[in-house]
Design a protein around this motif. Structure first.
Motif, PDB file in Angstrom:
ATOM      1  N   PRO A   1      75.652  19.522  -4.475  1.00 57.04           N
ATOM      2  CA  PRO A   1      75.665  20.680  -3.578  1.00 57.04           C
ATOM      3  C   PRO A   1      75.950  21.967  -4.346  1.00 57.04           C
ATOM      4  O   PRO A   1      76.625  21.943  -5.387  1.00 57.04           O
ATOM      5  N   LEU A   2      75.423  23.081  -3.880  1.00 59.36           N
ATOM      6  CA  LEU A   2      75.665  24.374  -4.515  1.00 59.36           C
ATOM      7  C   LEU A   2      76.523  25.223  -3.597  1.00 59.36           C
ATOM      8  O   LEU A   2      76.318  25.225  -2.376  1.00 59.36           O
ATOM      9  N   ASP A   3      77.456  25.956  -4.181  1.00 63.67           N
ATOM     10  CA  ASP A   3      78.238  26.873  -3.344  1.00 63.67           C
ATOM     11  C   ASP A   3      77.476  28.190  -3.193  1.00 63.67           C
ATOM     12  O   ASP A   3      76.384  28.369  -3.735  1.00 63.67           O
ATOM     13  N   LYS A   4      78.080  29.102  -2.452  1.00 64.06           N
ATOM     14  CA  LYS A   4      77.395  30.353  -2.112  1.00 64.06           C
ATOM     15  C   LYS A   4      76.998  31.154  -3.362  1.00 64.06           C
ATOM     16  O   LYS A   4      75.889  31.665  -3.467  1.00 64.06           O
ATOM     17  N   GLN A  33      76.528  30.090  -6.491  1.00 66.42           N
ATOM     18  CA  GLN A  33      75.459  29.429  -7.249  1.00 66.42           C
ATOM     19  C   GLN A  33      74.115  29.579  -6.537  1.00 66.42           C
ATOM     20  O   GLN A  33      73.082  29.804  -7.167  1.00 66.42           O
ATOM     21  N   ALA A  34      74.140  29.449  -5.198  1.00 70.94           N
ATOM     22  CA  ALA A  34      72.909  29.595  -4.419  1.00 70.94           C
ATOM     23  C   ALA A  34      72.359  31.009  -4.563  1.00 70.94           C
ATOM     24  O   ALA A  34      71.150  31.217  -4.743  1.00 70.94           O
ATOM     25  N   HIS A  35      73.248  31.992  -4.505  1.00 74.10           N
ATOM     26  CA  HIS A  35      72.808  33.383  -4.660  1.00 74.10           C
ATOM     27  C   HIS A  35      72.148  33.596  -6.025  1.00 74.10           C
ATOM     28  O   HIS A  35      71.081  34.194  -6.126  1.00 74.10           O
ATOM     29  N   TYR A  36      72.790  33.060  -7.064  1.00 76.65           N
ATOM     30  CA  TYR A  36      72.243  33.227  -8.413  1.00 76.65           C
ATOM     31  C   TYR A  36      70.876  32.549  -8.540  1.00 76.65           C
ATOM     32  O   TYR A  36      69.900  33.140  -9.005  1.00 76.65           O
ATOM     33  N   LEU A  37      70.816  31.293  -8.074  1.00 80.50           N
ATOM     34  CA  LEU A  37      69.615  30.487  -8.295  1.00 80.50           C
ATOM     35  C   LEU A  37      68.437  30.943  -7.427  1.00 80.50           C
ATOM     36  O   LEU A  37      67.314  31.085  -7.915  1.00 80.50           O
ATOM     37  N   PHE A  38      68.706  31.190  -6.150  1.00 81.51           N
ATOM     38  CA  PHE A  38      67.604  31.489  -5.231  1.00 81.51           C
ATOM     39  C   PHE A  38      67.384  32.996  -5.075  1.00 81.51           C
ATOM     40  O   PHE A  38      66.264  33.448  -4.902  1.00 81.51           O
ATOM     41  N   GLY A  39      68.480  33.762  -5.154  1.00 82.46           N
ATOM     42  CA  GLY A  39      68.355  35.210  -5.011  1.00 82.46           C
ATOM     43  C   GLY A  39      67.968  35.863  -6.329  1.00 82.46           C
ATOM     44  O   GLY A  39      66.902  36.453  -6.468  1.00 82.46           O
ATOM     45  N   GLY A  94      69.244  27.682   0.512  1.00 87.24           N
ATOM     46  CA  GLY A  94      69.616  28.589   1.592  1.00 87.24           C
ATOM     47  C   GLY A  94      70.404  29.764   1.051  1.00 87.24           C
ATOM     48  O   GLY A  94      70.680  29.847  -0.141  1.00 87.24           O
ATOM     49  N   LYS A  95      70.775  30.689   1.947  1.00 90.97           N
ATOM     50  CA  LYS A  95      71.514  31.867   1.497  1.00 90.97           C
ATOM     51  C   LYS A  95      72.966  31.519   1.197  1.00 90.97           C
ATOM     52  O   LYS A  95      73.604  32.147   0.393  1.00 90.97           O
ATOM     53  N   ARG A  96      73.471  30.521   1.915  1.00 88.94           N
ATOM     54  CA  ARG A  96      74.894  30.194   1.754  1.00 88.94           C
ATOM     55  C   ARG A  96      75.133  28.928   0.959  1.00 88.94           C
ATOM     56  O   ARG A  96      76.272  28.494   0.796  1.00 88.94           O
ATOM     57  N   GLY A  97      74.087  28.303   0.496  1.00 93.34           N
ATOM     58  CA  GLY A  97      74.272  27.068  -0.265  1.00 93.34           C
ATOM     59  C   GLY A  97      72.935  26.426  -0.527  1.00 93.34           C
ATOM     60  O   GLY A  97      71.873  27.024  -0.308  1.00 93.34           O
ATOM     61  N   GLY A  98      72.984  25.208  -1.035  1.00 93.79           N
ATOM     62  CA  GLY A  98      71.751  24.506  -1.343  1.00 93.79           C
ATOM     63  C   GLY A  98      72.101  23.192  -1.981  1.00 93.79           C
ATOM     64  O   GLY A  98      73.279  22.819  -2.070  1.00 93.79           O
ATOM     65  N   ALA A  99      71.090  22.463  -2.432  1.00 96.05           N
ATOM     66  CA  ALA A  99      71.360  21.184  -3.082  1.00 96.05           C
ATOM     67  C   ALA A  99      70.265  20.872  -4.098  1.00 96.05           C
ATOM     68  O   ALA A  99      69.106  21.276  -3.945  1.00 96.05           O
TER      69      ALA A  99
END
Lengths: 245, 245
Positions: free
Chosen positions: B20-23, B25-31, B59-64
């Motif tokens: 799972p990714l926290d907020k 990490q998700a921001h860095y990876l997807f944003g 997602g904006k708040r997490g991911g996997a």
């Protein structure tokens, strides 16, 4: 009398020689560093060694120092150039500073295929080299040249100056200088850009008889780290760190 | 499938494992990095090697991510600690970054008599070590410890861990590791502050049987330059750059 402050000046130095200071130097010495009449300052100019001098005139717009005794002879670094692909501003500044500390005789910014840095401000980089020389106790300031394209630089290269280049393709291979016989003579170290050399550049470098690829261990080093590590390898093996110093 | 992006995660990695990714990490990876479903990302956690993974939730708040194959085994650095006296913020950050790239297993800020740096922010330095590990291709992240006083550190020192310290009093002496027999076993490199060690500290270090003084050439190096140069000397002689790598 042994000065704590060391300054580079573009003026002849010798016994009894008076050295005038310009406005910027006077501001630094008397304003920032709070020096005054009679205080001791060490000067070097890149060719006359290091001199202990005394402040004989201190003003807001200028001043003068008089050379008293030579405290160190001129010590040239080995005939080693550092060629590097400019990167972000802070890291480029660091590479120039480290090259001066580590004992490069000349610093050459080179534009490779994967270099995406803009214009190189030669004057600013030269100022960093001067500051590093003042700080590291050297009596010589390496010249920072204008940026040059790697392909043109190699087209006009003097083949008696050998090149040690850091090949990221060798990461994990044995480190150090392998199979270099008779290493005496002039050398250059070439550090590639963060993205590495292009395949064409790598092939060209590997074909050059005077070029030697080295590995710098199993991890990929940033360009500024690689510059210091490569100069350490060279200085230990061939330079002024060992028995040759 | 070979990912260009490498991330450190604090989570077990193994075949089929979902991470799972926290907020942040998700921001860095997807944003920031514009990755999306199905894209490849390399992960490492400091103990399970490097894994190629695929984005299965963004997602904006997490991911996997799901682990697909192991692309590199865990490779521990040699048992080398870097002890250094913290200096100005940027240069302290650089020392930590370089220590991770150069293959230190542990990074220890030490307060010496001439250290005039304020509080050390361990968390910020640890984040620099993580970033350097992500960038240099390593599968291990050196631990940054809390700052310690040099005298207390030496009072509790395990004498089987040898210390290589850089003695500015030796500037101009022969470089390298002189007279070290049977260099196998744990080591630490100690880099002093910009003003050097105090006379008392120098005497104490020279008296220690497990401490070895080295010179790093005829110029005085800044602490960050000295850290890279000293680690190069050690890695070439005893570490994972050479035949031991």
């Amino acid at each position: 009398m042994s000065a704590k402050i060391r300054l580079y000046v573009d003026h002849p130095l010798g016994e009894g020689q008076t050295v005038p200071l310009d406005k910027g130097q006077a501001h630094y010495l008397f304003g920032v560093m709070r020096q005054g009449l009679g205080d001791a300052v060490a000067l070097f100019n890149g060719c006359d060694g290091e001199w202990q001098t005394q402040v004989v005139e201190a003003g807001k717009r200028g001043g003068a120092l008089v050379c008293v005794t030579q405290s160190a002879p001129l010590k040239m670094p080995p005939d080693l150039w550092l060629l590097f692909a400019p990167i972000k501003k802070t890291r480029t500044d660091f590479i120039v500073e480290k090259a001066a500390e580590m004992g490069a005789a000349r610093i050459v910014p080179v534009m490779t295929e994967f270099t995406n840095s803009g214009r190189v401000q030669r004057d600013r980089l030269q100022a960093h080299a001067v500051e590093a020389a003042e700080q590291c106790g050297g009596t010589y300031v390496p010249e920072v040249t204008e940026a040059q394209r790697l392909d043109r630089l190699l087209a006009n290269w003097d083949p008696t100056r050998r090149i040690m280049f850091c090949d990221e393709g060798l990461v994990g291979g044995a480190a150090g200088l392998i199979g270099v016989e008779n290493p005496q003579g002039p050398w250059a170290i070439l550090i590639g850009p963060e993205g590495g050399f292009s395949e064409r550049e790598r092939e060209r470098l590997h074909r050059l008889e005077y070029a030697h690829a080295i590995s710098l261990g199993p991890r990929i080093l940033r360009a500024d780290t690689a510059a210091v590590a490569a100069m350490t390898v060279w200085q230990q093996a061939f330079g002024d760190w060992g028995a040759n110093g």
